[in-house]
Design a protein around this motif. Structure first.
Motif, PDB file in Angstrom:
ATOM      1  N   ASN A  31       0.861  -1.179   0.000  1.00  0.00           N
ATOM      2  CA  ASN A  31       0.000   0.000   0.000  1.00  0.00           C
ATOM      3  C   ASN A  31       0.893   1.223   0.000  1.00  0.00           C
ATOM      4  OD1 ASN A  31      -1.903   2.003   0.335  1.00  0.00           O
ATOM      5  ND2 ASN A  31      -2.620   1.318   2.328  1.00  0.00           N
ATOM      6  N   GLU A  90       2.523   1.027   3.577  1.00  0.00           N
ATOM      7  CA  GLU A  90       2.275  -0.123   4.437  1.00  0.00           C
ATOM      8  C   GLU A  90       3.093  -1.285   3.883  1.00  0.00           C
ATOM      9  OE1 GLU A  90      -1.825  -1.263   4.773  1.00  0.00           O
ATOM     10  OE2 GLU A  90      -1.370  -3.115   5.840  1.00  0.00           O
ATOM     11  N   PRO A  91       3.979  -1.857   4.694  1.00  0.00           N
ATOM     12  CA  PRO A  91       4.845  -2.938   4.192  1.00  0.00           C
ATOM     13  C   PRO A  91       4.052  -4.195   3.863  1.00  0.00           C
ATOM     14  CG  PRO A  91       5.625  -2.090   6.297  1.00  0.00           C
ATOM     15  CD  PRO A  91       4.258  -1.540   6.083  1.00  0.00           C
ATOM     16  N   TYR A  98       4.298  -3.741   9.683  1.00  0.00           N
ATOM     17  CA  TYR A  98       3.163  -4.335   8.968  1.00  0.00           C
ATOM     18  C   TYR A  98       1.843  -3.947   9.617  1.00  0.00           C
ATOM     19  CZ  TYR A  98      -0.181  -8.131   8.052  1.00  0.00           C
ATOM     20  OH  TYR A  98      -1.288  -8.855   7.761  1.00  0.00           O
ATOM     21  N   GLY A  99       0.833  -3.711   8.785  1.00  0.00           N
ATOM     22  CA  GLY A  99      -0.516  -3.531   9.299  1.00  0.00           C
ATOM     23  C   GLY A  99      -0.972  -2.097   9.381  1.00  0.00           C
ATOM     24  N   LYS A 100      -0.060  -1.141   9.218  1.00  0.00           N
ATOM     25  CA  LYS A 100      -0.514   0.245   9.276  1.00  0.00           C
ATOM     26  C   LYS A 100       0.407   1.090   8.401  1.00  0.00           C
ATOM     27  CE  LYS A 100       2.760   0.135  12.657  1.00  0.00           C
ATOM     28  NZ  LYS A 100       3.412  -1.093  13.150  1.00  0.00           N
ATOM     29  N   LEU A 101      -0.085   2.299   8.097  1.00  0.00           N
ATOM     30  CA  LEU A 101       0.677   3.233   7.271  1.00  0.00           C
ATOM     31  C   LEU A 101       1.763   3.929   8.076  1.00  0.00           C
ATOM     32  CD1 LEU A 101      -2.220   4.991   5.291  1.00  0.00           C
ATOM     33  CD2 LEU A 101      -0.514   3.407   4.359  1.00  0.00           C
ATOM     34  N   THR A 102       2.934   4.033   7.474  1.00  0.00           N
ATOM     35  CA  THR A 102       4.023   4.832   8.019  1.00  0.00           C
ATOM     36  C   THR A 102       4.230   6.018   7.088  1.00  0.00           C
ATOM     37  OG1 THR A 102       5.104   2.918   9.033  1.00  0.00           O
ATOM     38  CG2 THR A 102       6.465   4.863   8.632  1.00  0.00           C
TER      39      THR A 102
ATOM     40  N   ARG B  31     -11.004  -1.947   9.769  1.00  0.00           N
ATOM     41  CA  ARG B  31      -9.817  -1.460  10.478  1.00  0.00           C
ATOM     42  C   ARG B  31      -9.997   0.000  10.858  1.00  0.00           C
ATOM     43  NH1 ARG B  31      -4.065  -4.099   8.878  1.00  0.00           N
ATOM     44  NH2 ARG B  31      -4.708  -6.248   9.232  1.00  0.00           N
ATOM     45  N   TYR B  35      -3.685   8.077  14.977  1.00  0.00           N
ATOM     46  CA  TYR B  35      -2.373   8.674  14.751  1.00  0.00           C
ATOM     47  C   TYR B  35      -2.303   9.978  15.530  1.00  0.00           C
ATOM     48  CZ  TYR B  35      -1.315   5.602  10.788  1.00  0.00           C
ATOM     49  OH  TYR B  35      -1.042   4.508   9.986  1.00  0.00           O
ATOM     50  N   TYR B  48      -4.055   0.432  16.359  1.00  0.00           N
ATOM     51  CA  TYR B  48      -5.109   0.125  15.410  1.00  0.00           C
ATOM     52  C   TYR B  48      -5.915  -1.093  15.837  1.00  0.00           C
ATOM     53  CZ  TYR B  48      -2.879  -3.778  12.740  1.00  0.00           C
ATOM     54  OH  TYR B  48      -2.325  -4.973  12.328  1.00  0.00           O
TER      55      TYR B  48
END
Lengths: 113, 113
Positions: A31, A90-91, A98-102, B31, B35, B48
């Protein structure tokens, strides 16, 4: 966790100019999103683009997943394009973060009339 | 689809008081993310949920912070004994699931005086 670097940190343009914003990331992703943060702080979705190229009016984006970067193009810039542009990734499953946006640190764009 | 909704939009509180924020995600999204964003920085992940299960908490989420998502619908973020360092924009986002596009609410701007 995954690292996200955006460049340039600041960009000043005259109205009508074109610009390219870059986002580099340190791991494979499933993502990638580009956002524009408006003056009130809300993040506006520009593109969901984990790979390939998309266009929406004067804006377009390209993600080269194998080389771990994405580009946001703004053509014929307008004063209303001013603001902060964020890239977020998102990796892939199993990667750290993993699992969320950075998010990256953003590019501050100022367009003068 | 009314988008992600956050309440309140602004909160000013005295140091030491407790505050609670609410987030209503897009109805079909499983989900939900919280943030925090401070001035000049990109949003930083706090926690999350997948439905009602809290799957991950950031190290940023000290013991004074707690988040819930009862019945997998809306979520609340509570900060106990607020400190001046808690002053920030708190952003909520939702998505359908892993690797899908996330959408953000307008944010809650917290000022601790």
């Amino acid at each position: 966790g995954i690292q996200v670097e955006q460049s340039p940190p600041d960009l000043i343009l005259q109205e009508g100019a074109n610009s390219t914003l870059r986002c580099n990331f340190s791991d494979s992703v499933n993502n990638l999103q580009w956002f524009h943060q408006n003056p009130w702080g809300q993040l506006i979705n520009l593109f969901y683009i984990p790979s390939g190229t998309k266009q929406n009016g004067r804006l377009s984006a390209t993600t080269v997943a194998t080389e771990r970067y994405s580009l946001l193009y703004i053509s014929s810039s307008q004063t209303t394009d001013s603001g902060v542009y964020f890239c977020a990734v998102e990796p892939n499953a199993g990667g750290t973060s993993y699992g969320k946006l950075t998010f990256g640190q953003g590019t501050i764009l100022t367009v003068h009339p | 689809d009314t988008g992600v909704s956050q309440d309140p939009r602004h909160k000013i509180t005295k140091r030491g008081q407790n505050v609670t924020f609410r987030c209503d995600p897009i109805s079909e999204h499983n989900r939900l993310y919280w943030y925090r964003q401070t001035l000049g920085q990109g949003p930083e992940f706090l926690t999350y949920f997948q439905n009602e299960a809290q799957l991950e908490k950031s190290r940023l989420l000290s013991d004074r912070f707690s988040a819930e998502r009862p019945k997998g619908s809306f979520s609340t973020l509570e900060i106990q004994r607020t400190e001046q360092g808690d002053s920030a924009m708190y952003l909520c986002a939702s998505s359908r699931g892993y690797g899908t596009e996330a959408f953000f609410g307008q944010g809650t701007r917290l000022t601790v005086v």
